[in-house]
Design an enzyme around this catalytic site. Structure first.
Site, PDB file in Angstrom:
ATOM      1  N   ASN A 135       0.846  -1.196   0.000  1.00 19.31           N
ATOM      2  CA  ASN A 135       0.000   0.000   0.000  1.00 19.31           C
ATOM      3  C   ASN A 135       0.888   1.256   0.000  1.00 19.31           C
ATOM      4  O   ASN A 135       1.593   1.544   0.971  1.00 19.31           O
ATOM      5  CB  ASN A 135      -0.887  -0.064   1.255  1.00 19.31           C
ATOM      6  CG  ASN A 135      -1.789   1.146   1.418  1.00 19.31           C
ATOM      7  OD1 ASN A 135      -1.422   2.265   1.062  1.00 19.31           O
ATOM      8  ND2 ASN A 135      -2.959   0.924   1.971  1.00 19.31           N
ATOM      9  N   GLY A 150       0.318   4.457   0.162  1.00 16.82           N
ATOM     10  CA  GLY A 150       0.034   5.458   1.196  1.00 16.82           C
ATOM     11  C   GLY A 150       0.655   5.061   2.518  1.00 16.82           C
ATOM     12  O   GLY A 150       1.276   5.879   3.208  1.00 16.82           O
ATOM     13  N   LYS A 151       0.503   3.775   2.849  1.00 13.42           N
ATOM     14  CA  LYS A 151       1.064   3.292   4.118  1.00 13.42           C
ATOM     15  C   LYS A 151       2.584   3.278   4.090  1.00 13.42           C
ATOM     16  O   LYS A 151       3.231   3.645   5.064  1.00 13.42           O
ATOM     17  CB  LYS A 151       0.564   1.859   4.368  1.00 13.42           C
ATOM     18  CG  LYS A 151      -0.668   1.824   5.206  1.00 13.42           C
ATOM     19  CD  LYS A 151      -0.764   0.606   6.028  1.00 13.42           C
ATOM     20  CE  LYS A 151      -1.254  -0.607   5.525  1.00 13.42           C
ATOM     21  NZ  LYS A 151      -1.517  -1.706   6.312  1.00 13.42           N
ATOM     22  N   ASP A 182      -0.893  -3.741  10.422  1.00 15.26           N
ATOM     23  CA  ASP A 182      -2.232  -4.076   9.947  1.00 15.26           C
ATOM     24  C   ASP A 182      -3.172  -3.115  10.640  1.00 15.26           C
ATOM     25  O   ASP A 182      -3.092  -2.896  11.846  1.00 15.26           O
ATOM     26  CB  ASP A 182      -2.624  -5.521  10.237  1.00 15.26           C
ATOM     27  CG  ASP A 182      -3.802  -5.914   9.360  1.00 15.26           C
ATOM     28  OD1 ASP A 182      -3.620  -6.008   8.132  1.00 15.26           O
ATOM     29  OD2 ASP A 182      -4.918  -6.073   9.889  1.00 15.26           O
ATOM     30  N   SER A 183      -4.020  -2.523   9.842  1.00 13.57           N
ATOM     31  CA  SER A 183      -4.818  -1.439  10.405  1.00 13.57           C
ATOM     32  C   SER A 183      -6.202  -1.451   9.812  1.00 13.57           C
ATOM     33  O   SER A 183      -6.473  -2.152   8.833  1.00 13.57           O
ATOM     34  CB  SER A 183      -4.129  -0.113  10.106  1.00 13.57           C
ATOM     35  OG  SER A 183      -3.780  -0.047   8.737  1.00 13.57           O
ATOM     36  N   GLY A 222      -7.286   5.907   1.577  1.00 15.59           N
ATOM     37  CA  GLY A 222      -8.352   5.118   2.208  1.00 15.59           C
ATOM     38  C   GLY A 222      -9.496   5.974   2.728  1.00 15.59           C
ATOM     39  O   GLY A 222     -10.036   6.833   2.025  1.00 15.59           O
ATOM     40  N   ASP A 225      -9.483   8.343   4.820  1.00 17.03           N
ATOM     41  CA  ASP A 225      -9.055   9.648   5.363  1.00 17.03           C
ATOM     42  C   ASP A 225     -10.047  10.794   5.127  1.00 17.03           C
ATOM     43  O   ASP A 225     -10.294  11.577   6.045  1.00 17.03           O
ATOM     44  CB  ASP A 225      -7.674  10.045   4.802  1.00 17.03           C
ATOM     45  CG  ASP A 225      -6.544   9.353   5.551  1.00 17.03           C
ATOM     46  OD1 ASP A 225      -6.806   8.707   6.582  1.00 17.03           O
ATOM     47  OD2 ASP A 225      -5.391   9.454   5.089  1.00 17.03           O
ATOM     48  N   LYS A 243      -0.666  14.289  10.583  1.00 14.82           N
ATOM     49  CA  LYS A 243      -1.349  12.999  10.747  1.00 14.82           C
ATOM     50  C   LYS A 243      -0.484  12.017  11.556  1.00 14.82           C
ATOM     51  O   LYS A 243      -0.983  11.340  12.449  1.00 14.82           O
ATOM     52  CB  LYS A 243      -1.706  12.413   9.368  1.00 14.82           C
ATOM     53  CG  LYS A 243      -2.488  11.114   9.477  1.00 14.82           C
ATOM     54  CD  LYS A 243      -2.873  10.513   8.128  1.00 14.82           C
ATOM     55  CE  LYS A 243      -3.383   9.090   8.323  1.00 14.82           C
ATOM     56  NZ  LYS A 243      -3.578   8.363   7.070  1.00 14.82           N
ATOM     57  N   ARG A 298      -1.403   4.825  13.494  1.00 17.95           N
ATOM     58  CA  ARG A 298      -0.122   4.265  13.057  1.00 17.95           C
ATOM     59  C   ARG A 298       1.033   5.008  13.712  1.00 17.95           C
ATOM     60  O   ARG A 298       2.031   4.415  14.110  1.00 17.95           O
ATOM     61  CB  ARG A 298      -0.022   4.325  11.530  1.00 17.95           C
ATOM     62  CG  ARG A 298       1.021   3.425  10.940  1.00 17.95           C
ATOM     63  CD  ARG A 298       0.877   3.283   9.423  1.00 17.95           C
ATOM     64  NE  ARG A 298      -0.416   2.743   9.060  1.00 17.95           N
ATOM     65  CZ  ARG A 298      -1.438   3.453   8.577  1.00 17.95           C
ATOM     66  NH1 ARG A 298      -1.295   4.737   8.353  1.00 17.95           N
ATOM     67  NH2 ARG A 298      -2.581   2.877   8.323  1.00 17.95           N
TER      68      ARG A 298
END
Ligand code: IMP
Length: 199
Positions: free
Chosen positions: A9, A11-12, A70-71, A155, A157, A177, A183
């Site tokens: 991902n 973004g992550k 994992d979120s 996601g 957001d 953020k 996270r």
């Protein structure tokens, strides 16, 4: 020292890279594509911790110190769903837009006080030499908006309102953020645990 981030991902990865850099600028962060790993890791655990460990242990088996997160989003009015299914809330073929639309529909007509939710992140780190895994958890409370606000992040957001800053997650800079996010909080705990390890 090289540390692998077990995520596809984008973004992550961007968030985790920035967070790893704050732990130590000496850590060289590798992504799965940097090491030529393009397989889908099957996340079939029933908790955030199970899934984070599935990912971090995959990287450790490849010989790298591996960090994975994992979120997901837990919405009170939906009994904590989508939870571990956040990435595929609208079905296997879904995308961010379909997930967000499904969430808006599921909460349609609910007043602000019944739209409370939280983001949860479990960060796991596994080691190729078999030492004990690190597993830590961070949470961020908020509520689900009735329409999109902001264009940043990824996601859910644009639908996640963070009251103390009077901003949605998609209206924040990445640094803002990371300071308050699920996270960011998990990574702070991870940094404390990681710093205790003797290599
Ligand atoms: P994972 O890659 O299996 O951990 O999936 C996590 C999913 O939860 C993502 O695809 C997003 O849908 C959602 N999610 C987790 N963290 C965030 C965040 O910080 N912002 C927006 N959505 C998030």
């Amino acid at each position: 020292m090289k540390v692998l981030l077990a995520s596809h991902n984008k973004g992550k990865i961007a968030e985790l890279q920035a967070l790893m850099h704050t732990i130590s600028p000496e850590i060289e962060v590798l992504s799965m594509s940097d090491i030529g790993f393009y397989e889908e890791i099957v996340e079939d655990g029933s908790s955030f911790a199970d899934n984070a460990l599935i990912k971090s242990r995959t990287g450790a088996r490849l010989g790298y110190i591996t960090v994975a997160d994992d979120s997901g989003l837990m919405v009170d009015a939906l009994d904590g769903t989508p939870g571990v299914y956040s990435a595929r809330y609208a079905g296997e073929e879904c995308d961010t837009e379909k997930n967000n639309k499904k969430l808006l529909q599921a909460l349609h007509g609910l007043p602000a006080e019944q739209r409370t939710a939280k983001f949860v992140s479990v960060v796991a780190c596994s080691f190729p030499d078999g030492r004990e895994d690190i597993v830590v958890r961070g949470e961020c409370p908020g509520c689900i908006l009735t329409e999109y606000r902001g264009t940043g992040g990824f996601g859910y957001d644009p639908l996640f309102w963070y009251e103390p800053m009077q901003k949605s997650f998609a209206e924040m800079s990445q640094a803002e953020k990371n300071q308050i996010s699920h996270r960011g909080k998990a990574m702070l705990k991870f940094a404390e645990e990681f710093a205790k390890i003797k290599f």
